[in-house]
Design a protein around this motif. Structure first.
Motif, PDB file in Angstrom:
ATOM      1  N   UNK A   1      37.309   0.756  84.737  1.00  0.00           N
ATOM      2  CA  UNK A   1      37.052   1.221  86.108  1.00  0.00           C
ATOM      3  C   UNK A   1      35.547   1.383  86.293  1.00  0.00           C
ATOM      4  N   UNK A   2      35.020   0.735  87.332  1.00  0.00           N
ATOM      5  CA  UNK A   2      33.589   0.820  87.640  1.00  0.00           C
ATOM      6  C   UNK A   2      33.460   1.310  89.081  1.00  0.00           C
ATOM      7  N   UNK A   3      32.640   2.325  89.295  1.00  0.00           N
ATOM      8  CA  UNK A   3      32.448   2.817  90.665  1.00  0.00           C
ATOM      9  C   UNK A   3      30.968   2.845  91.006  1.00  0.00           C
TER      10      UNK A   3
ATOM     11  N   UNK B   1      28.779  -7.642  92.952  1.00  0.00           N
ATOM     12  CA  UNK B   1      28.350  -8.376  91.756  1.00  0.00           C
ATOM     13  C   UNK B   1      29.282  -8.080  90.570  1.00  0.00           C
ATOM     14  N   UNK B   2      29.644  -6.799  90.423  1.00  0.00           N
ATOM     15  CA  UNK B   2      30.540  -6.426  89.304  1.00  0.00           C
ATOM     16  C   UNK B   2      31.881  -7.153  89.453  1.00  0.00           C
ATOM     17  N   UNK B   3      32.406  -7.222  90.682  1.00  0.00           N
ATOM     18  CA  UNK B   3      33.691  -7.918  90.891  1.00  0.00           C
ATOM     19  C   UNK B   3      33.595  -9.361  90.431  1.00  0.00           C
TER      20      UNK B   3
ATOM     21  N   UNK C   1      35.236 -13.566  87.181  1.00  0.00           N
ATOM     22  CA  UNK C   1      34.876 -14.958  86.867  1.00  0.00           C
ATOM     23  C   UNK C   1      34.270 -15.125  85.484  1.00  0.00           C
ATOM     24  N   UNK C   2      33.532 -14.149  85.035  1.00  0.00           N
ATOM     25  CA  UNK C   2      32.897 -14.292  83.716  1.00  0.00           C
ATOM     26  C   UNK C   2      33.784 -13.683  82.629  1.00  0.00           C
ATOM     27  N   UNK C   3      34.258 -12.473  82.851  1.00  0.00           N
ATOM     28  CA  UNK C   3      35.024 -11.776  81.811  1.00  0.00           C
ATOM     29  C   UNK C   3      36.519 -12.001  81.928  1.00  0.00           C
ATOM     30  N   UNK C   4      36.936 -12.690  83.001  1.00  0.00           N
ATOM     31  CA  UNK C   4      38.347 -13.085  83.161  1.00  0.00           C
ATOM     32  C   UNK C   4      39.311 -11.902  83.128  1.00  0.00           C
ATOM     33  N   UNK C   5      38.940 -10.819  83.783  1.00  0.00           N
ATOM     34  CA  UNK C   5      39.833  -9.671  83.889  1.00  0.00           C
ATOM     35  C   UNK C   5      40.646  -9.802  85.181  1.00  0.00           C
TER      36      UNK C   5
ATOM     37  N   UNK D   1      40.001  -3.072  86.770  1.00  0.00           N
ATOM     38  CA  UNK D   1      40.411  -4.397  86.288  1.00  0.00           C
ATOM     39  C   UNK D   1      41.128  -4.237  84.965  1.00  0.00           C
ATOM     40  N   UNK D   2      42.003  -5.186  84.671  1.00  0.00           N
ATOM     41  CA  UNK D   2      42.798  -5.129  83.440  1.00  0.00           C
ATOM     42  C   UNK D   2      42.452  -6.288  82.502  1.00  0.00           C
ATOM     43  N   UNK D   3      42.415  -5.964  81.211  1.00  0.00           N
ATOM     44  CA  UNK D   3      42.245  -7.027  80.198  1.00  0.00           C
ATOM     45  C   UNK D   3      43.613  -7.647  79.952  1.00  0.00           C
TER      46      UNK D   3
END
Ligand code: SAM
Length: 210
Positions: free
Chosen positions: A149-151, A160-162, A167-171, A207-209
Motif C-alpha cells: 500500500x502506497x499513499x 507514477x507509482x501506479x 507495468x514494471x513490477x507486474x503487481x 497492489x497485490x503480488x
C-alpha cells in the motif's frame, strides 16, 4: 521511459544486497512468524498508523521502521506512555539496510509506504521507493498474494507509482482510495491528517503480488 520489461530486469540487476551496509540496530527478524501474518511499515514517522493498526489487528504482527531519531523518539515515548500493543515491533533503522539483512524471503503479508518522501526533483527520481532497485528486492520479501500500500497527497506521485507497480513490477491492482477533507477523522497517519486538514486530496493505492 525504456521498455518496461527491460526497465524491470535492469532495475533488479542493479540491486546488490552484499553492498548494503549492515543495520546499526541489532533487532533480529522476529521468531515464530509462521503463527501469524507479519506486516511491515517503512517510514512510519511518529507512529500513529502502527499503533492504531496493531491495536485493531491483534492477531497480526506489524514491524514499524523509522530512521530519524526525532520522529522515532516521539513514537517510542508514546509507546512508553500508552504501552506497546502486543502485535507491534518498533525499530529505529534504515529500511534498506534492515530489510536487506534481516527479512527472509516470502515472509511479509502487507507492506505499507504511507506518505513517503516524494523526492520531486528529476535528479532524485530514483530515490522514490517504486523506482528504486531495492524495491524489486523488497517485493521478494512478500508472500505470494501479499500486498503493498502506497499513499501520497501528490497526484503525480501516485500516477507514477501506479505505472511502476503495474507495468514494471507486474503487481495486480486491489484498491485505489481517494480521501478528502471529509475523511480527516479517519486519517491513518500524521501526514495524512495534515494534508486532509489543508483540503488536499490524498490517494492510497493497494497492489497485490501474484
Ligand atoms: C513524509 S514522512 C511520513 C511519515 C508517516 N508515514 C506519516 O505519514 O505521518 C516519511 C518518513 O519516512 C522516513 N524514511 C525515509 N526513508 C527511510 C528509510 N530508508 N528507512 C526508514 N525510514 C525512512 C522518514 O524519516 C520520514 O519519517
Amino acid at each position: 521511459m525504456k521498455d518496461d520489461t527491460l526497465e524491470r530486469s535492469a532495475t533488479l540487476r542493479s540491486f546488490k544486497p552484499a553492498r548494503i551496509p549492515l543495520p546499526r540496530d541489532p533487532t533480529p527478524f522476529p521468531e515464530g512468524v509462521a503463527e501469524r501474518p507479519v506486516d511491515l511499515e517503512i517510514g512510519c514517522g511518529v507512529g500513529a498508523h502502527p499503533i492504531s493498526y496493531a491495536r485493531a489487528n491483534p492477531e497480526r504482527l506489524l514491524i514499524a521502521l523509522e530512521r530519524t531519531a526525532t520522529r522515532f523518539g516521539v513514537f517510542e515515548r508514546r509507546l512508553a506512555r500508552e504501552g506497546t500493543p502486543k502485535g507491534l515491533l518498533a525499530v529505529r533503522a534504515d529500511a534498506i539496510r534492515w530489510v536487506t539483512h534481516r527479512v527472509p524471503p516470502a515472509t511479509l503479508s502487507r507492506l505499507f509506504l504511507l506518505y513517503p518522501n516524494p523526492y520531486p526533483r528529476p535528479k532524485q527520481a530514483n530515490q522514490r521507493w517504486h523506482r528504486m532497485p531495492f524495491f524489486g528486492y523488497l517485493l521478494t520479501r512478500l508472500v505470494a498474494g501479499g500486498t503493498v500500500t502506497i499513499a501520497s497527497n501528490l497526484a503525480w506521485y501516485t500516477d507514477e507509482a501506479e505505472h511502476w507497480l503495474q507495468e514494471v513490477w507486474r503487481l495486480e491492482p486491489v484498491a485505489r482510495d481517494e480521501l478528502t477533507k471529509a475523511d480527516v477523522e479517519r486519517a491513518r497517519t500524521h501526514f495524512e491528517s495534515k494534508y486532509l486538514e489543508r483540503g488536499q486530496r490524498c490517494v492510497s493505492l493497494t497492489y497485490r503480488r501474484c
